[in-house]
Scaffold this motif. Structure first.
Motif, PDB file in Angstrom:
ATOM      1  N   SER A  14       1.040  -1.505   0.097  1.00  0.00           N
ATOM      2  CA  SER A  14      -0.336  -0.270  -0.094  1.00  0.00           C
ATOM      3  C   SER A  14       0.549   1.829  -0.135  1.00  0.00           C
ATOM      4  O   SER A  14       0.587   2.341  -0.796  1.00  0.00           O
ATOM      5  N   ARG A  15       1.954   1.235   0.384  1.00  0.00           N
ATOM      6  CA  ARG A  15       2.589   2.105   0.949  1.00  0.00           C
ATOM      7  C   ARG A  15       3.641   2.536  -0.512  1.00  0.00           C
ATOM      8  O   ARG A  15       4.142   3.559  -1.053  1.00  0.00           O
ATOM      9  N   SER A  16       3.700   1.538  -2.083  1.00  0.00           N
ATOM     10  CA  SER A  16       3.674   2.087  -2.702  1.00  0.00           C
ATOM     11  C   SER A  16       3.613   2.515  -4.092  1.00  0.00           C
ATOM     12  O   SER A  16       2.938   3.410  -4.122  1.00  0.00           O
ATOM     13  N   ARG A  17       4.781   2.924  -5.146  1.00  0.00           N
ATOM     14  CA  ARG A  17       4.396   4.128  -6.117  1.00  0.00           C
ATOM     15  C   ARG A  17       5.047   3.752  -7.406  1.00  0.00           C
ATOM     16  O   ARG A  17       5.047   2.744  -7.335  1.00  0.00           O
ATOM     17  N   GLY A  18       4.240   4.429  -8.152  1.00  0.00           N
ATOM     18  CA  GLY A  18       4.714   3.879  -9.590  1.00  0.00           C
ATOM     19  C   GLY A  18       5.310   4.954 -10.129  1.00  0.00           C
ATOM     20  O   GLY A  18       4.929   5.918 -10.189  1.00  0.00           O
ATOM     21  N   PHE A  19       6.719   4.477 -11.568  1.00  0.00           N
ATOM     22  CA  PHE A  19       6.194   5.512 -12.153  1.00  0.00           C
ATOM     23  C   PHE A  19       7.033   4.221 -13.584  1.00  0.00           C
ATOM     24  O   PHE A  19       7.144   2.909 -13.852  1.00  0.00           O
ATOM     25  N   SER A  20       7.307   4.149 -15.283  1.00  0.00           N
ATOM     26  CA  SER A  20       7.943   3.816 -16.220  1.00  0.00           C
ATOM     27  C   SER A  20       8.783   3.587 -16.528  1.00  0.00           C
ATOM     28  O   SER A  20       9.548   4.670 -16.686  1.00  0.00           O
ATOM     29  N   PHE A  21       9.225   2.962 -16.464  1.00  0.00           N
ATOM     30  CA  PHE A  21      10.503   2.633 -17.035  1.00  0.00           C
ATOM     31  C   PHE A  21      10.602   2.017 -18.398  1.00  0.00           C
ATOM     32  O   PHE A  21      10.306   0.157 -18.867  1.00  0.00           O
ATOM     33  N   LEU A  90      17.801   1.346 -14.714  1.00  0.00           N
ATOM     34  CA  LEU A  90      16.481   1.287 -14.201  1.00  0.00           C
ATOM     35  C   LEU A  90      16.484   2.169 -12.888  1.00  0.00           C
ATOM     36  O   LEU A  90      15.814   2.578 -12.311  1.00  0.00           O
ATOM     37  N   GLN A  91      17.863   1.409 -11.910  1.00  0.00           N
ATOM     38  CA  GLN A  91      18.237   2.575 -10.749  1.00  0.00           C
ATOM     39  C   GLN A  91      18.565   3.842 -11.063  1.00  0.00           C
ATOM     40  O   GLN A  91      17.508   4.784  -9.980  1.00  0.00           O
ATOM     41  N   GLN A  92      18.903   3.546 -11.391  1.00  0.00           N
ATOM     42  CA  GLN A  92      19.636   5.485 -12.034  1.00  0.00           C
ATOM     43  C   GLN A  92      18.228   6.267 -12.468  1.00  0.00           C
ATOM     44  O   GLN A  92      17.437   7.254 -12.477  1.00  0.00           O
ATOM     45  N   ALA A  93      17.209   5.278 -13.591  1.00  0.00           N
ATOM     46  CA  ALA A  93      16.576   5.784 -14.352  1.00  0.00           C
ATOM     47  C   ALA A  93      15.211   6.493 -12.748  1.00  0.00           C
ATOM     48  O   ALA A  93      14.269   7.236 -12.980  1.00  0.00           O
ATOM     49  N   LEU A  94      15.265   5.884 -12.112  1.00  0.00           N
ATOM     50  CA  LEU A  94      14.219   5.808 -10.449  1.00  0.00           C
ATOM     51  C   LEU A  94      15.037   6.968 -10.342  1.00  0.00           C
ATOM     52  O   LEU A  94      14.452   7.904  -9.466  1.00  0.00           O
ATOM     53  N   LEU A  95      16.409   7.430  -9.682  1.00  0.00           N
ATOM     54  CA  LEU A  95      16.631   8.574  -9.474  1.00  0.00           C
ATOM     55  C   LEU A  95      16.784   9.846  -9.506  1.00  0.00           C
ATOM     56  O   LEU A  95      16.045  10.212  -9.151  1.00  0.00           O
ATOM     57  N   ALA A  96      16.731   9.743 -10.780  1.00  0.00           N
ATOM     58  CA  ALA A  96      16.519  11.036 -11.515  1.00  0.00           C
ATOM     59  C   ALA A  96      14.687  11.136 -11.777  1.00  0.00           C
ATOM     60  O   ALA A  96      14.404  12.097 -11.489  1.00  0.00           O
ATOM     61  N   HIS A  97      13.745   9.891 -11.574  1.00  0.00           N
ATOM     62  CA  HIS A  97      12.608  10.273 -11.202  1.00  0.00           C
ATOM     63  C   HIS A  97      12.228  10.776 -10.294  1.00  0.00           C
ATOM     64  O   HIS A  97      11.089  11.667  -9.804  1.00  0.00           O
ATOM     65  N   LEU A  98      13.208  10.528  -8.872  1.00  0.00           N
ATOM     66  CA  LEU A  98      12.846  11.646  -8.214  1.00  0.00           C
ATOM     67  C   LEU A  98      13.524  12.572  -7.697  1.00  0.00           C
ATOM     68  O   LEU A  98      13.827  13.128  -6.888  1.00  0.00           O
ATOM     69  N   GLY A  99      14.559  12.693  -8.692  1.00  0.00           N
ATOM     70  CA  GLY A  99      15.426  14.445  -8.576  1.00  0.00           C
ATOM     71  C   GLY A  99      16.304  13.992  -7.994  1.00  0.00           C
ATOM     72  O   GLY A  99      16.664  15.232  -7.074  1.00  0.00           O
ATOM     73  N   ILE A 100      17.023  12.783  -7.849  1.00  0.00           N
ATOM     74  CA  ILE A 100      18.542  12.852  -6.875  1.00  0.00           C
ATOM     75  C   ILE A 100      19.358  12.653  -7.962  1.00  0.00           C
ATOM     76  O   ILE A 100      19.806  11.720  -8.381  1.00  0.00           O
ATOM     77  N   GLY A 101      20.273  13.511  -7.519  1.00  0.00           N
ATOM     78  CA  GLY A 101      21.474  13.493  -8.730  1.00  0.00           C
ATOM     79  C   GLY A 101      23.139  13.794  -7.927  1.00  0.00           C
ATOM     80  O   GLY A 101      23.789  13.510  -8.253  1.00  0.00           O
TER      81      GLY A 101
END
Length: 301
Positions: A14-21, A90-101
């Protein structure tokens, strides 16, 4: 078994979120504030493996995890050619999605260790910035990896059939062999592990996911060289009784890595984060605090 409370699977989901890779639906989790800490799960389970550590780590850091492609609640495309390099993408795409650089800390297990090795290699190539990496049990060196029979069969021409026939009882038999004898998975843990694998016909892609064993062989020299050359702080926290990547893997690590920082959990098997989460947490936090103290001393803070 655990002295940490953990999170039930339904609550976790229930705590999960989603994005497209690359057009595929990926489920991810994030919590806490502070320096980013990426948790990378193993095969054949998913990010719920970290549920005992999640809240304690989120109290100190910004924790991030996803179910990788083919795992857990993320997409499991049937005809896909899965690779460890794509999982690093995928891990790098997730970080980019979250704005973590900025500088990234990593805590990885099993299959996730190989993804983390690729991230270290990319750090060495100035493709991202790592601040530290801690490995739990995993096949860091192909020459010390001892796959169980099921893994060998999944790699064989029988792989597609074996995947379709995989069941909770077969999962229990396999996990019982790799967990410590005093710390076996409970029935409720087995139920959760099986739900994560079975979700969205997961057993039908297991024979495709297992090709990570071949990926490790192809990338071995580049990954080991990166670990030998990097200035990124590294630690191994390893369940010694793991027949796949236990004490024998740590012995090889000590041969190949200069000034090796290793912790052996003598009575623990392949899943230390669920078998002995309080110990893993203590050793992880000690590692972080020691390096933060050294950095502070160097900066004269």
């Amino acid at each position: 078994m655990s002295t940490l409370p953990g999170i039930g699977l339904d609550d976790w989901r229930s705590r999960s979120r989603g994005f497209s890779f690359n057009g595929q639906a990926i489920r991810y989790w994030t919590a806490g504030e502070g320096e980013p800490l990426l948790l990378i799960h193993g095969f054949p389970t998913a990010s719920w493996d970290w549920h005992y550590l999640w809240q304690p780590l989120a109290a100190k850091y910004r924790v991030i995890a996803c179910d990788m492609l083919g795992f857990g609640y993320s997409a499991k495309p049937r005809e896909h050619v899965y690779s460890l390099l794509e999982q690093a993408d995928l891990q790098q795409a997730l970080l980019a999605h979250l704005g973590i650089g900025g500088p990234l800390h990593v805590l990885a297990h099993d299959y996730g260790d190989s993804v983390a090795q690729e991230l270290i290699a990319r750090h060495q190539e100035d493709r991202l910035q790592l601040a530290s990496c801690v490995f739990l049990n995993g096949g860091l060196f192909p020459e010390t990896h001892r796959p169980v029979l099921t893994q060998k069969l999944l790699l064989s021409p029988l792989g597609p059939l074996l995947g379709r026939l995989f069941s909770r009882s077969k999962l229990k038999a396999n996990l019982t062999k790799v967990f410590g004898p005093q710390t076996p998975p409970s029935d409720s843990e087995l139920d959760a592990f099986w739900e994560l694998i079975a979700h969205n016909d997961g057993p039908k892609v297991m024979h495709r996911l297992i090709h990570y064993i071949l990926d490790r062989r192809v990338n071995r020299e580049r990954w080991v060289a990166a670990m030998q050359e990097t200035a990124v702080p590294l630690r191994v926290i390893d369940g010694a009784l793991d027949p796949i990547s236990g004490a024998h893997m740590v012995a090889r690590y000590r041969e190949l890595i200069a000034n090796p920082d290793t912790v052996l959990l003598e009575a623990i098997g392949h899943y230390p984060q669920t078998e002995a989460p309080a110990e893993v947490l203590a050793h992880y936090l000690e590692f972080r605090e020691r390096w933060e103290a050294l950095a502070c001393k160097d900066a004269l803070c």
